[in-house]
Scaffold this motif. Sequence first.
Motif, PDB file in Angstrom:
ATOM      1  N   UNK A  94       0.826  -1.207   0.000  1.00 48.45           N
ATOM      2  CA  UNK A  94       0.000   0.000   0.000  1.00 48.45           C
ATOM      3  C   UNK A  94       0.862   1.260   0.000  1.00 48.45           C
ATOM      4  N   UNK A  95       2.089   1.146   0.448  1.00 46.84           N
ATOM      5  CA  UNK A  95       2.990   2.294   0.586  1.00 46.84           C
ATOM      6  C   UNK A  95       3.626   2.668  -0.750  1.00 46.84           C
ATOM      7  N   UNK A  96       2.770   2.957  -1.729  1.00 45.70           N
ATOM      8  CA  UNK A  96       3.205   3.366  -3.063  1.00 45.70           C
ATOM      9  C   UNK A  96       2.399   4.595  -3.469  1.00 45.70           C
ATOM     10  N   UNK A  97       3.025   5.453  -4.250  1.00 43.66           N
ATOM     11  CA  UNK A  97       2.345   6.679  -4.668  1.00 43.66           C
ATOM     12  C   UNK A  97       2.877   7.132  -6.022  1.00 43.66           C
ATOM     13  N   UNK A  98       2.082   7.975  -6.679  1.00 43.71           N
ATOM     14  CA  UNK A  98       2.443   8.483  -8.000  1.00 43.71           C
ATOM     15  C   UNK A  98       1.961   9.922  -8.122  1.00 43.71           C
ATOM     16  N   UNK A  99       2.692  10.688  -8.912  1.00 37.64           N
ATOM     17  CA  UNK A  99       2.224  12.023  -9.282  1.00 37.64           C
ATOM     18  C   UNK A  99       2.580  12.280 -10.732  1.00 37.64           C
ATOM     19  N   UNK A 100       1.805  13.168 -11.328  1.00 35.70           N
ATOM     20  CA  UNK A 100       2.031  13.565 -12.706  1.00 35.70           C
ATOM     21  C   UNK A 100       2.825  14.860 -12.687  1.00 35.70           C
ATOM     22  N   UNK A 101       3.992  14.813 -13.287  1.00 35.48           N
ATOM     23  CA  UNK A 101       4.871  15.982 -13.311  1.00 35.48           C
ATOM     24  C   UNK A 101       4.444  16.967 -14.401  1.00 35.48           C
ATOM     25  N   UNK A 102       5.002  18.138 -14.361  1.00 35.78           N
ATOM     26  CA  UNK A 102       4.665  19.188 -15.325  1.00 35.78           C
ATOM     27  C   UNK A 102       4.934  18.751 -16.763  1.00 35.78           C
ATOM     28  N   UNK A 103       5.919  17.880 -16.965  1.00 29.93           N
ATOM     29  CA  UNK A 103       6.253  17.409 -18.314  1.00 29.93           C
ATOM     30  C   UNK A 103       5.440  16.179 -18.721  1.00 29.93           C
ATOM     31  N   UNK A 104       4.374  15.882 -17.965  1.00 23.49           N
ATOM     32  CA  UNK A 104       3.472  14.748 -18.200  1.00 23.49           C
ATOM     33  C   UNK A 104       4.134  13.387 -18.016  1.00 23.49           C
ATOM     34  N   UNK A 105       5.227  13.343 -17.289  1.00 27.66           N
ATOM     35  CA  UNK A 105       5.834  12.074 -16.900  1.00 27.66           C
ATOM     36  C   UNK A 105       5.332  11.706 -15.515  1.00 27.66           C
ATOM     37  N   UNK A 106       5.362  10.420 -15.223  1.00 31.16           N
ATOM     38  CA  UNK A 106       4.940   9.936 -13.910  1.00 31.16           C
ATOM     39  C   UNK A 106       6.142   9.785 -12.996  1.00 31.16           C
TER      40      UNK A 106
END
Length: 185
Positions: free
Chosen positions: A119-131
Amino acid sequence: MKNLADLVFNDPNRMEALRTVRSLDLEQGYIAAGFLRNLVWDHLHNITPLTPLNDIDVIYFNTQTNGQEYDQELSSRLEHIYPSGKWQVKNQALMHNYNGDAPYTSVMDAMSYWPEKETAVAVRLLANDQLEFVTAFSLDLLYNLTISHNPARSLEIFKQRVSSKGWQTVWPKLKVKIVEPNVQK
């Protein structure tokens, strides 16, 4: 087997949720937990359509906010932008107060105390549309079809969560992994 970035990029709902969170420009702002965990487990079980998300867990780290009121304000903003998501926002800089731990230093540090490693996983979308993915343990754990106890939390909390969440009913190939502490006699 698809890699995690491909799985996320190929899910329009998850991508829209990531764009929505990115629009808030949160410090260390990520979507975590079942958002990624469930996606991988669905993939490994060949489940289509994907299992609906109970909620979308947004985490961030800001030592300057004043608690739950700000989290609720952020939830309202997210619901206004993307109303089909059930948003749960938690400032990880404050969560040590609820968990009885020393203050956390970052999102990653806070996640290292979550009851299950997967469960200790996370993601965000960066300004350059990379994860950008972060985890307190290893992204590879997601693909092992296990749900593993994090010894930083009590075994009872872990067992209660495994029972109440019904993960093995939804994803029957999952195995519960408990490493018992070494006890010398």
